[in-house]
Scaffold this motif. Sequence first.
Motif: not given
Length: 296
Positions: A114-128
């Motif tokens: 679950x962390x995999x898609x969460x982290x992906x989405x946050x990264x794609x949105x420009x977050x650290x």
Amino acid sequence: MANKIVAARLLADKTMLFEIEAEHIARRGRAGQFIILRVHDDGERIPLTIAHRDVVKGTITIVAQEVGKTTRDLNALNVGDEILDLAGPLGKATEIPEGRKTILCVGGGIGNAVVWPMATAMKEAGHKVITILGARTKALLILEDEVKAVSDELIITTDDGSYGREGLVTDAIESLVADGVHIDECVCIGPVIMMKFVCKTTEPHGIKTLASLNPIMVDGTGMCGACRVTVDGKTRFACVEGPEFDGHKTDFDELMQRLSYYKPEEARSLERANHVCRIDEAADALIAENHAKQDQ
């Protein structure tokens, strides 16, 4: 062939990754959402997170850990096999904060899927993105490379110290805070007891924390009520209002109690599935003997 498995690999003991043809779900799914599947006609419905989507190929990726009869049946499938029913995307997508923030993603065990898609989405949105992945031991750690690829910093913890830092994910959170790392928000997923203590760790530091809950689920549409959880003293349905909720307001003890309700029945179901009836064995032997005589 609908819902055909196009790739499969073993991630850890009794834990499989499957890539499945599901063009509609791949196109419409978002981080945090899930599917409900049924392996065959006699199977139960179980929810699994959409761990990854490939819109070009029209596939989704799921991860299943064998804990009962249904996940055993699922993990026995091979490339080319078909999953009978696949419904989704279900649930609300992960909330993506506006602006540029530092997001802490914390996963444990099968929750790393679950962390995999969460982290992906946050990264794609420009977050650290700072990610902490925990496991009991190195052999049970899954999806390290996939998560590392979408994280600015990855911290691994193992209970026995066989890999990464020895200790719990909460120890790593405390270390980050002690080092002066500013964390705007945290999302966590894993064993309920882990999420409970992640939330207890972040709360004194005023870090907003979302927990992706994993209650018993049947229909996935909010009609059966099996997935109800208590958040801020109110009953919420994880399948349509979640699965992510304010971890500081979630009644984790109640969730753990409800998850244990059907453990005896689940164990008996798996035992029956593993039992080979002696009458069936005798019948099979008789049929084989008759075939052999006919061939003579």
